[in-house]
Design an enzyme around this catalytic site. Structure first.
Site, short mmCIF file in Angstrom:
data_model
loop_
_atom_site.label_atom_id
_atom_site.label_comp_id
_atom_site.label_asym_id
_atom_site.label_seq_id
_atom_site.Cartn_x
_atom_site.Cartn_y
_atom_site.Cartn_z
N CYS A 1 -2.09 8.42 4.81
CA CYS A 1 -2.05 8.13 3.38
C CYS A 1 -3.35 8.56 2.71
O CYS A 1 -3.39 8.84 1.52
CB CYS A 1 -1.82 6.64 3.18
SG CYS A 1 -2.90 5.68 4.21
N GLU B 1 0.88 -1.18 0.00
CA GLU B 1 0.00 0.00 0.00
C GLU B 1 0.91 1.21 0.00
O GLU B 1 1.78 1.33 0.86
CB GLU B 1 -0.91 -0.01 1.23
CG GLU B 1 -1.90 -1.18 1.26
CD GLU B 1 -2.85 -1.20 0.08
OE1 GLU B 1 -3.11 -0.14 -0.53
OE2 GLU B 1 -3.33 -2.29 -0.26
#
Ligand code: NAD
Length: 542
Positions: A327, A293
């Site tokens: 994020c 990720e």
């Protein structure tokens, strides 16, 4: 051996405590913060369950008071990386042979320890080391970590239930083998829960790991490792090796037993790891599973039917909580001209109200960014905007790194929808707004879809539900987590499985079955009761 088929109930999400002043949890947390502030610790490597110290050390300082020492840590050299691989391979047999319910019970025990006995310790270390305020630390280091642990045990139980059909004269079974070899886990600084999950998801499925934690998150990550041990994790199942990323990465990738990489961090690092693995493919025993990720350039798209104050409040929270270092943080926003003056005045009002400072003072909404490199990076983008004729700064725009790494939440308005700060991930408290002409709605949606290489999170704000749905459809690949009338941060395990595609990663949705499936290599076993005794088939016979 107890061979019953076990059921695990769907867990409840961990409640978020409020920490009002004088509450018992607040008193405990304040005392623990003082303890950690006053007693710097030593962080060794933990390999095969044993503490290891090397001749190379580093110092861990507080981002909001960078003169303050929190810990001295030891760095792995090639020798310790090799020891960690060996320990992981040695532990693999015992761990993978253990009943999966015993593995699950260790995860559940770790969850209990974090929810109770070590709640204050994990929160305080995440606050001091990673510069999160009380709320941000609580939802990450305690609630999300506990949720990951409990939900993974539950989802694993669902996976282990899956079995093929058996037909006449045969019995078919599926065995859920862990990967053959060890998993290299590489964690980022910004979420304690992610560091836990990167290890505990493969571990739940019977794998063992070599863990490279982010240096700036070492305080909380070391405590996590100690909690896993106290929960009963056998020696060598997770091997904790702080140190230089490039050195550790190179040594780990040179092992032909590398079975997978579980990564969260920047695009550049993941691309590097993927490329290195590709170069050496024939050398590995199996095709390593690569789960990563990575970055994001997350957006809010305001439709002309949206309500200005709701857009502004959610943009502010989404962009600036934890200094924009999630994020999923919002970093670009598209606003119709008809709504701009309402949204702008609300954003300026909140900006002048929200205080910035040390995490120890609970009045502060904004705290320090993680380190000097991040501070300098943010200021470079802000200075770039200041010098550009295509941009105006309407809030923030200053930074001060004398005592801690403080960057004011900064709002840039640009006339260029492809302005540098609309395209690149900054990972700091900087939001760029593009105001579009109401007649250009469709063109602006297309721009939103194509401006950045990422596809992590995004949101639409609209009271026109049909319009919201059309935008959601158009932006199908622009975000792996899409929100309607909400900020695009704050995904909760079990409720909004998290991850994005395009340049944002492999989208294996942490905290759910999709991710766990990557850490097994199923074996199908067919047993025939009456083996054939004649080579010819029926059509060949008289
Ligand atoms: P980073 O890439 O700088 O570091 C991540 C980890 O990789 C660290 O432990 C680092 O030491 C290690 N590393 C660096 N080079 C290495 C190498 N050559 N070999 C092995 N390991 C190496 O990222 P960061 O600054 O810690 O985290 C911020 C980034 O993480 C942002 O881009 C953010 O978007 C991303 N992130 C993504 C998600 C998500 O779910 N998509 C979640 C959190 C963070």
């Amino acid at each position: 051996m107890n061979n019953a088929i076990y059921n695990f109930a769907l867990p409840q999400n961990e409640p978020v405590l409020e920490y009002k002043s004088n509450s018992p949890e607040r008193k405990q947390l304040d005392a623990e913060i003082q303890r950690q502030l006053q007693h710097p610790i030593e962080i060794p490597l933990i390999i095969g369950g044993k503490e290891v110290r090397t001749s190379q050390t580093g110092q861990l300082k507080m981002p909001s008071r960078h003169a303050h020492l929190l810990a001295t840590y030891y760095k792995a050299t090639e020798k310790e990386v090799e020891m960690a691989i060996e320990a992981a391979l040695k532990a693999h047999r015992i761990w993978s042979d253990l009943s999966w319910t015993v593995r699950a019970s260790i995860l559940l025990k770790a969850a209990e320890l974090i929810s109770g006995k070590y709640r204050a310790m994990l929160n305080a270390s995440t606050m001091l080391g990673q510069s999160k305020n009380i709320f941000q630390a609580e939802i990450d280091s305690v609630c999300e970590t506990v949720d990951f642990l409990k939900f993974n045990a539950y989802f694993a139980s669902k996976i282990y239930e899956m079995q093929p059909q058996s037909a006449f004269n045969q019995l078919n079974k599926m065995e859920f083998r862990p990967l053959e070899g060890f998993v290299f886990t590489v964690s980022p600084f910004n979420f304690t829960s992610i560091a836990s999950n990167l290890n505990m998801a493969p571990v739940m499925m019977g794998n063992t790991t070599v863990w490279k934690p982010a240096t700036t998150a070492l305080l909380s990550n070391y405590y996590l490792m100690k909690i896993f041990q106290e929960a009963g994790l056998p020696d060598g199942v997770i091997n904790f090796i702080p140190g230089n990323g490039a050195l550790i990465g190179k040594t780990v990738l040179a092992s032909h037993d590398l079975a997978g990489i579980h990564f969260t961090g920047s695009n550049n690092t993941f691309n590097f790891l993927w490329q290195e693995v590709s170069k050496q493919l024939p050398f590995y025993k199996s095709y390593p599973r690569l789960v990563g990720e990575t970055g994001g350039k997350n957006f809010i798209f305001a439709h002309p039917s949206a309500q200005a104050n709701k857009v502004a409040v959610n943009a502010y929270r989404g962009a600036f909580e934890f200094q924009g270092q999630k994020c999923s943080a919002v970093s670009r926003m598209y606003v119709p001209a008809s709504l701009w003056s309402g949204i702008k005045s609300e954003l300026i009002r909140i900006s002048s109200d929200a205080a910035m400072g040390d995490i120890v003072d609970s009045n502060n909404f904004i705290n320090a960014v993680i380190d000097e490199a991040s501070f300098d990076n943010c200021m470079n983008y802000i200075n770039f905007a200041k010098e550009s004729e295509e941009a105006e700064i309407i809030a923030g725009g200053h930074g001060d790194k004398q005592l801690g790494y403080f960057v004011e939440p900064t709002i840039i308005v640009t006339t260029n929808p492809k302005f540098k700060t609309m395209e690149e991930e900054i990972f700091g408290p900087i939001l760029t707004v593009f105001v579009y002409d109401n007649s250009q709605l469709q063109e602006t949606i297309a721009l939103c879809n194509t401006t950045s290489p990422y596809g992590l999170t995004g949101a639409v704000f609209a009271t026109d539900r049909v319009a919201a749905s059309a935008i959601c459809d158009h932006l199908r690949y622009a975000a792996g987590n899409f929100y309607i009338n909400d900020k695009p941060t704050g995904a909760i395990v079990g409720l909004q499985p998290f991850g994005g595609s395009r340049a944002s990663g492999t989208n294996d949705k942490a905290g759910g079955e999709f991710n766990l499936l990557r850490w097994i290599s199923p074996r199908t076993i067919k047993e025939t009761f009456q083996p054939a005794t004649e080579y010819r088939y029926g059509y060949m016979m008289e």
